[in-house]
Design a protein around this motif. Structure first.
Motif, PDB file in Angstrom:
ATOM      1  N   SER A 159      46.904  45.549  46.125  1.00 47.83           N
ATOM      2  CA  SER A 159      46.011  45.572  44.966  1.00 47.83           C
ATOM      3  C   SER A 159      44.593  45.469  45.470  1.00 47.83           C
ATOM      4  O   SER A 159      44.260  44.594  46.269  1.00 47.83           O
ATOM      5  CB  SER A 159      46.327  44.410  44.033  1.00 47.83           C
ATOM      6  N   THR A 200      49.919  42.783  37.709  1.00 51.84           N
ATOM      7  CA  THR A 200      50.641  41.886  36.814  1.00 51.84           C
ATOM      8  C   THR A 200      50.209  42.037  35.353  1.00 51.84           C
ATOM      9  O   THR A 200      50.926  41.624  34.444  1.00 51.84           O
ATOM     10  CB  THR A 200      50.453  40.414  37.237  1.00 51.84           C
ATOM     11  N   ASP A 215      44.801  44.633  38.683  1.00 50.95           N
ATOM     12  CA  ASP A 215      45.830  43.603  38.747  1.00 50.95           C
ATOM     13  C   ASP A 215      47.130  44.145  38.181  1.00 50.95           C
ATOM     14  O   ASP A 215      47.266  44.347  36.972  1.00 50.95           O
ATOM     15  CB  ASP A 215      45.367  42.376  37.952  1.00 50.95           C
TER      16      ASP A 215
END
Length: 404
Positions: free
Chosen positions: A4, A315, A313
């Protein structure tokens, strides 16, 4: 494993790279396309070609894949060949092109893209939180003439055996499979995933500027309206479009539908109106949010394992979203200003058609008058007939200026 990163880290693609943006839908693609089209000369001056003359490359992408858009239509034959010719003529600049319909490609078609574009190609996939994007996905179906209720559409989306009509739409939003498919064909080092989220609104433009070697903030200078940004609809606005689809879908060809509803009534409402106190935001039922959360967890793992570069990100794709046990999914009353803007959009389209017809008639009359003057002048074209032709053309230009 994927890494990332952020736009501040080195993302710049090699010189003369081909940046193919395949979507997905509702991830800021419309904003990017409109910004690129509006800034086409500025981009080229900075070493980036956004080919073609239209806002996006939908026709060319569909032509290459042998797909059409809408009912009773066929691919625009030659659209890809024309775009490819412009790309090939440019021997100096990076080239940025694509459309979210490229995400519809199956394994064989992705392999064909790889063979067509060669070593210069780099693929970008833009993604948003799967649960958060579900209302927008349904609204896009409404814009394509469908008339399913949001509740029925959600139940089919998470059914073990969804209705056949919905399968292609669901497959193009299978985030994990889409990323894996393109990574396998192009190599993970040639695929970048950009995670779009409201918490980082500038990241999307920043990422593309970094990949293309553009100065920070350039894409943000393009002026975009509600239509250009493809904003979401409220429950009431979506219900107005769904009701129109119910009545008109079987009465119109796809081109007629686009002309009178999608590109006029719907877009006028989105461009000229802002949802107000009488509008309801579309919120997922709790059961659908939980099902989407479980599905997106699988997508995140697939993307991690694919080895592609990730900007943002990852997530966030699986973050929980607001939901309600019993949200409002239908509307019986539509705000009057929403209906007004939709009707005005149709009227404006009618006036544009009248103006074009009037202009065409004028041109026919002027050509007939010029031909008559030439015949009267005899075998040789006289100076008088030439002056008459110049006067006729000048008069036409003045009339057009008066009409704006």
């Amino acid at each position: 494993m994927s890494t990332s990163t952020g736009p501040s880290e080195p993302l710049q693609l090699p010189e003369r790279a081909l940046l193919l943006h395949i979507g997905l839908m509702k991830t800021g693609t419309t904003s990017l396309q409109n910004a690129a089209a509006a800034l086409r000369p500025e981009l080229l001056a900075r070493g980036v070609r956004y080919p073609g003359r239209h806002t996006n490359h939908r026709s060319a992408v569909n032509d290459f894949m042998g797909q059409s858009w809408g009912w009773d239509t066929a691919p625009v034959e030659g659209a890809w060949r024309k775009l490819r010719a412009e790309i090939d003529r440019d021997t100096e600049n990076r080239v940025w092109f694509g459309h979210e319909f490229a995400a519809n490609a199956d394994d064989a078609t992705v392999a064909a893209w790889r063979a067509e574009l060669g070593e210069r190609a780099h693929v970008v996939v833009t993604l948003r939180n799967y649960a958060a994007i579900l209302p927008s996905m349904w609204q896009e179906m409404m814009k394509e003439g469908h008339h399913w209720t949001f509740e029925r559409w959600l139940k089919n989306s998470f059914a073990d055996q969804p209705e056949e009509e919905l399968r292609p739409f669901l497959e193009r939003h299978d985030q994990g499979r889409v990323v894996t498919r393109w990574a396998e064909a192009f190599g993970p080092e040639n695929v970048t995933v950009v995670v779009v989220d409201k918490s980082t609104p500038s990241l999307l433009f920043d990422a593309f500027e970094s990949m293309l070697g553009l100065e920070h903030g350039l894409l943000g200078t393009a002026k975009l309206d509600g239509k250009s940004t493809n904003r979401g609809m409220s429950v009431e606005e979506a219900e107005l479009l769904r009701a129109l689809n119910l009545r008109l879908r079987k009465q119109l060809t796809w081109l007629e539908y686009c002309k009178w509803l999608r590109d006029t009534a719907s877009n006028s409402m989105l461009k000229r109106r802002k949802p107000g106190a009488h509008d309801t935001k579309l919120v997922l039922p709790t059961w659908a949010a939980e099902a989407a959360h479980a599905r997106s967890a699988r997508y995140v793992e697939q993307i991690r394992e694919s080895g592609v570069r990730v900007v943002g990100d990852l997530t966030l794709l699986n973050a929980e979203v607001p939901s309600s046990a019993d949200p409002r999914l239908r509307a019986d009353v539509v705000p009057i200003d929403a209906a007004t803007e939709a009707v005005l959009g149709v009227i404006r389209q009618g006036r544009r058609d009248e103006d074009r017809l009037f202009t065409a008639r004028e041109e026919v009359v002027e050509l007939e008058e010029s031909a008559t003057a030439s015949r009267k002048a005899g075998p040789a074209l006289s100076e008088a007939s030439g002056r008459e032709l110049v006067r006729a053309l000048g008069a036409r230009a003045k009339r057009r200026l008066r009409r704006g």
